[in-house]
Design an enzyme around this catalytic site. Structure first.
Site, PDB file in Angstrom:
ATOM      1  N   ASN A   1      -4.620 -12.162 -15.475  1.00 54.99           N
ATOM      2  CA  ASN A   1      -4.057 -11.596 -14.257  1.00 54.99           C
ATOM      3  C   ASN A   1      -2.592 -12.018 -14.232  1.00 54.99           C
ATOM      4  OD1 ASN A   1      -3.561 -10.635 -11.730  1.00 54.99           O
ATOM      5  ND2 ASN A   1      -4.841 -12.106 -10.645  1.00 54.99           N
ATOM      6  N   GLY A   2      -1.671 -11.066 -14.107  1.00 55.88           N
ATOM      7  CA  GLY A   2      -0.249 -11.415 -14.119  1.00 55.88           C
ATOM      8  C   GLY A   2       0.489 -10.542 -15.114  1.00 55.88           C
TER       9      GLY A   2
ATOM     10  N   ARG B   1      -9.976  -6.525  -4.971  1.00 56.23           N
ATOM     11  CA  ARG B   1      -8.611  -6.959  -5.293  1.00 56.23           C
ATOM     12  C   ARG B   1      -7.830  -5.935  -6.115  1.00 56.23           C
ATOM     13  NH1 ARG B   1      -7.563 -12.678  -5.487  1.00 56.23           N
ATOM     14  NH2 ARG B   1      -6.104 -12.175  -7.125  1.00 56.23           N
TER      15      ARG B   1
ATOM     16  N   LYS C   1      -5.631  -5.480  -3.020  1.00 55.30           N
ATOM     17  CA  LYS C   1      -5.646  -6.331  -1.840  1.00 55.30           C
ATOM     18  C   LYS C   1      -4.604  -7.429  -1.917  1.00 55.30           C
ATOM     19  CE  LYS C   1      -7.305  -7.877   2.014  1.00 55.30           C
ATOM     20  NZ  LYS C   1      -6.798  -7.129   3.177  1.00 55.30           N
TER      21      LYS C   1
ATOM     22  N   HIS D   1      16.846  12.215  15.964  1.00 55.70           N
ATOM     23  CA  HIS D   1      17.840  12.117  14.876  1.00 55.70           C
ATOM     24  C   HIS D   1      17.255  12.576  13.535  1.00 55.70           C
ATOM     25  CE1 HIS D   1      20.534  10.150  17.628  1.00 55.70           C
ATOM     26  NE2 HIS D   1      19.600   9.262  17.915  1.00 55.70           N
TER      27      HIS D   1
ATOM     28  N   LYS E   1      -1.649   2.487   7.893  1.00 59.23           N
ATOM     29  CA  LYS E   1      -3.118   2.511   7.776  1.00 59.23           C
ATOM     30  C   LYS E   1      -3.581   3.896   7.334  1.00 59.23           C
ATOM     31  CE  LYS E   1      -4.119  -0.800   7.634  1.00 59.23           C
ATOM     32  NZ  LYS E   1      -3.115  -1.768   7.648  1.00 59.23           N
TER      33      LYS E   1
ATOM     34  N   GLU F   1      -2.597   4.613   3.656  1.00 59.28           N
ATOM     35  CA  GLU F   1      -3.331   3.792   2.685  1.00 59.28           C
ATOM     36  C   GLU F   1      -4.713   4.349   2.386  1.00 59.28           C
ATOM     37  OE1 GLU F   1      -2.135  -0.875   3.128  1.00 59.28           O
ATOM     38  OE2 GLU F   1      -3.121   0.023   4.859  1.00 59.28           O
TER      39      GLU F   1
ATOM     40  N   GLU G   1       2.699   0.426  11.542  1.00 56.26           N
ATOM     41  CA  GLU G   1       1.402  -0.047  11.044  1.00 56.26           C
ATOM     42  C   GLU G   1       0.351   1.065  11.131  1.00 56.26           C
ATOM     43  OE1 GLU G   1       0.359  -2.355   9.294  1.00 56.26           O
ATOM     44  OE2 GLU G   1      -1.767  -2.558   9.730  1.00 56.26           O
TER      45      GLU G   1
ATOM     46  N   TRP H   1      -6.205  -4.018 -12.498  1.00 53.99           N
ATOM     47  CA  TRP H   1      -5.301  -3.128 -11.741  1.00 53.99           C
ATOM     48  C   TRP H   1      -4.117  -2.933 -12.677  1.00 53.99           C
ATOM     49  CZ3 TRP H   1      -0.347  -3.216  -9.608  1.00 53.99           C
ATOM     50  CH2 TRP H   1      -0.101  -2.311  -8.572  1.00 53.99           C
TER      51      TRP H   1
ATOM     52  N   CYS I   1      -5.665  -8.038 -10.192  1.00 56.46           N
ATOM     53  CA  CYS I   1      -6.822  -8.142 -11.062  1.00 56.46           C
ATOM     54  C   CYS I   1      -7.705  -9.299 -10.627  1.00 56.46           C
ATOM     55  CB  CYS I   1      -6.401  -8.398 -12.499  1.00 56.46           C
ATOM     56  SG  CYS I   1      -5.164  -7.261 -13.092  1.00 56.46           S
TER      57      CYS I   1
HETATM   58  C1  G6P Z   1      -1.033  -5.385  -0.288  1.00 47.46           C
HETATM   59  C2  G6P Z   1      -2.172  -5.012   0.631  1.00 47.46           C
HETATM   60  C3  G6P Z   1      -1.669  -4.903   2.064  1.00 47.46           C
HETATM   61  C4  G6P Z   1      -0.984  -6.180   2.479  1.00 47.46           C
HETATM   62  C5  G6P Z   1       0.137  -6.571   1.512  1.00 47.46           C
HETATM   63  C6  G6P Z   1       0.647  -7.983   1.779  1.00 47.46           C
HETATM   64  O1  G6P Z   1      -0.152  -4.316  -0.381  1.00 47.46           O
HETATM   65  O2  G6P Z   1      -2.763  -3.799   0.226  1.00 47.46           O
HETATM   66  O3  G6P Z   1      -2.762  -4.658   2.936  1.00 47.46           O
HETATM   67  O4  G6P Z   1      -0.473  -6.035   3.773  1.00 47.46           O
HETATM   68  O5  G6P Z   1      -0.335  -6.551   0.173  1.00 47.46           O
HETATM   69  O6  G6P Z   1      -0.390  -8.881   1.508  1.00 47.46           O
HETATM   70  P1  G6P Z   1      -0.489 -10.342   2.086  1.00 47.46           P
HETATM   71  O7  G6P Z   1      -1.735 -10.913   1.480  1.00 47.46           O
HETATM   72  O8  G6P Z   1       0.745 -11.073   1.649  1.00 47.46           O
HETATM   73  O9  G6P Z   1      -0.560 -10.233   3.568  1.00 47.46           O
END
Ligand code: G6P
Length: 610
Positions: free
Chosen positions: A100-101, A27, A605, A506, A487, A490, A483, A74, A2
């Site tokens: 937030n929290g 965020r 984020k 496997h 991507k 996501e 990764e 969020w 949030c």
């Molecule tokens: C969230 C984001 C990811 C990120 C992860 C860790 O899930 O959507 O993109 O890799 O958090 O975030 P950080 O800020 O600790 O790298």
């Protein structure tokens, strides 16, 4: 997660709040709300959906006042509905807050309050906190005291901004676990969960620490603990420009950030490479140099993309420095009572520096006596401040939810760290020189890959309608497969899996038919022949092959349906290059599918709740 913004000063609050919310929207964003106080009345608007929808509603409404708060939500407790959106109020409507929290003991508090006769409109833990503060205010007759008293009872995490209708010259902010930054202007103050919301107004900021509160008036402020001890505020200067959080001519932040990588990578290695000495200089690690030399084990931890960079880091550090490295999801490390030795080095990798699991894992490691370090992008973030030492990425603000430039900068820093640790041990000047020299050439190589974006876009169009993707890589490029798949998931919502290529037989091989695109990371290295065998296994089953290969490799073009070439580099640095086409592939596929790339559904984020 949030986003929080608050303002107290001489100017109309509403435009400042809306602008702040737009800058915070990345965020977390399933609903948004604002509250503005004109001295006698607090007017609130909140609704499910994007900030633009809220703004369209309130910009033509009547929200006068020079004191206000705003929030993007969020959802954690309760669905993203108008009622569950913040701000929340107490029973009288006098106390208005954004949060937030998570209030972990909200159920207990709620039951107690219900026994006292209070009722609730929303499903949120935040409303419980608002009502609780309101009840204490009623009893104690002092706004600040009511807030501090309530927060002493709260279990869980909070970043808060709180108003009282009875105190039109007061804005209270508080923090435990969720970041709060106070911006200091001329006869005005701002409060935010993230400096990007306030950098347009001031560069002078104070970061609250856990269990601290700030009491802001138009002509001054104090910071204290929730236990009422005054604290001398430490003022910091923000080190980024407004343009860095704007999109410029790019259609999305993600594309802008992908294309920034030649310069962000250069910024990450600037002043840190000692090419002639075949070494790296990491000033932030000077205080722990002796501990780094003596350590017999390194644990790398993080979440999401940062966890993937930790996996690459394991290959790099083990190979260059011959120190055993373990990689662990922070969320697992924090709860499983890990065996930690006092000479262990535990490194948290985090773009935001606020991810709650990473922070908690580091705290656990510290409690057990390890030296804890941070590889972090956001300057002044909690992980950066709580660790014994660390290295900043210097990648600039990353706004796109899907991490791109932070990932390649993490790999830059891990390569520098591997080099430094290696040179403390057995790595020769010559080997060090080779790696350092190749690191210095990476920005130009990234730029060359970016030049191939139109060809990658074409491939993306061909495969945008697929429902599944498989990504395969080996050795140091296995984490790149993970990764690449992440991507795509996501931002395009296509199911994708990453695997070490040899594991394919496997299990995943059962999925391969003419509809399955398989992305191979197949650069020329010691295990090139092995991965070519894996490519042939897929071809024999009519899978569609997209290969990321080293420039000049003709052989693979005979096997693959599409080849995306990357320049040759030191084998340990190939992930930095092979990841770029995968970022572009995911981006163009998501755009072709009409997805909201910068704001993918359900994601946030910065994950400041468990
Ligand atoms: C969230 C984001 C990811 C990120 C992860 C860790 O899930 O959507 O993109 O890799 O958090 O975030 P950080 O800020 O600790 O790298």
């Amino acid at each position: 997660m949030c986003g929080i913004i608050g303002y107290i000063g001489q100017r109309e609050a509403l435009p400042i709040l809306l602008e702040g919310l737009r800058n915070l929207e990345y965020r977390g964003y399933d609903s948004a709300g604002i509250a503005v106080c004109d001295g006698t009345t607090i007017r609130i608007a909140k609704r499910a959906g994007k900030v633009a929808q809220l703004a369209a509603e309130v910009e033509h409404g009547y929200f006068p006042g020079t004191l206000g708060i705003g929030h993007t939500r969020w959802a954690t407790h309760g669905e993203p509905t108008d009622i569950n959106a913040h701000p929340h109020t107490d029973a009288t409507g006098r106390i208005v807050l954004i949060h937030n929290g998570i209030v972990e003991n909200y159920a207990v508090l709620k039951t107690q309050l219900e026994r006292e006769g209070y009722s609730f409109r929303s499903d949120t833990d935040t409303e419980v906190l608002a009502v609780f503060i309101g009840m204490l205010y009623e009893r104690l007759g002092d706004f600040e005291l009511a807030v501090r008293t309530a927060l002493q009872e709260v279990e869980g995490t909070f970043g808060l901004a709180i108003l009282s209708r009875d105190e039109p010259d007061m804005l209270i902010a508080a923090r435990r676990g969720s970041p709060i930054v106070v911006g200091i202007g001329d006869n005005e103050y701002l409060v935010a969960s993230d400096a990007s919301a306030i950098v347009a107004h001031t560069r002078r900021v104070v970061y609250l620490r856990d269990d601290e509160i700030a009491i802001l008036h138009r002509n001054g402020y104090v910071t204290k603990t929730i236990g009422d001890e005054f604290i001398a505020p430490e003022i910091h200067e923000l080190d980024f420009e407004l343009e860095q959080i704007q999109r410029g001519n790019f259609p999305h932040f993600m594309l802008k950030e992908i294309f920034e990588q030649p310069s962000t990578f250069r910024d990450s290695i600037r002043g840190r490479l000692l090419i002639e000495q075949g070494n790296a200089k990491l000033g932030g690690l000077t205080p722990v140099a002796a501990k780094l030399r003596a350590t017999r084990r390194i644990i790398l931890t993080g979440c999401g993309t940062s966890w993937h960079s930790a996996l690459v880091g394991e290959y790099i550090i083990e190979q260059l420095a011959r120190i055993p490295v373990e990689v662990e999801y922070a969320s697992e490390l924090r709860y499983r009572n890990p065996v930690i030795y006092p000479d262990d080095i535990v490194i948290g990798i985090s773009q935001s520096g606020e991810t709650i699991d990473t922070l908690a894992a580091l705290r656990e490691a510290k409690l057990k006596g390890a030296t804890i370090l941070g590889i972090v992008n956001v300057v002044g973030s909690t992980i950066a401040r709580e660790t014994d030492a660390g290295v900043y990425l210097h990648a600039g603000p990353e706004i796109g939810v899907a991490s791109t430039k932070a990932f390649t900068s993490q790999l830059a820093v891990l390569s520098l760290l591997g080099l430094y640790l290696g040179r403390q041990r057995d790595l020769s000047v010559g080997e060090g020189f080779h790696l350092a020299y190749e690191l210095s050439r990476i920005p130009d190589s990234i730029a060359r890959i970016l030049d191939t974006a139109p060809a990658i876009e074409q491939i993306a169009h061909e495969y945008a309608d697929r429902s599944n993707f498989l990504y395969l890589g080996r050795g140091v490029n296995f984490p790149v497969a993970l990764e690449g798949a992440l991507k795509l998931k996501e931002i395009s919502y296509i199911h994708a899996e990453g695997y070490p290529a040899a594991e394919m037989k496997h299990g995943p091989i059962a999925l391969i038919d003419e509809n399955m695109p398989v992305v191979f990371i197949a650069t020329r290295d010691e295990i090139y022949e092995k991965i070519i065998s894996n490519v042939q296994e897929v071809k024999a089953r009519h899978g569609r092959i997209i290969a990321i290969a080293t420039e000049g490799d003709r052989r693979i073009s005979e096997l693959a349906d599409h080849v995306i070439y990357v320049p040759e580099t030191h084998p340990l640095l190939t992930p930095i290059l092979t990841t770029i086409p995968l970022q572009l592939l995911a981006y163009y596929i998501a755009v072709a599918r009409g997805c909201d790339v910068d704001k993918p559904r359900n994601l946030a984020k910065s994950v400041t709740v468990e």
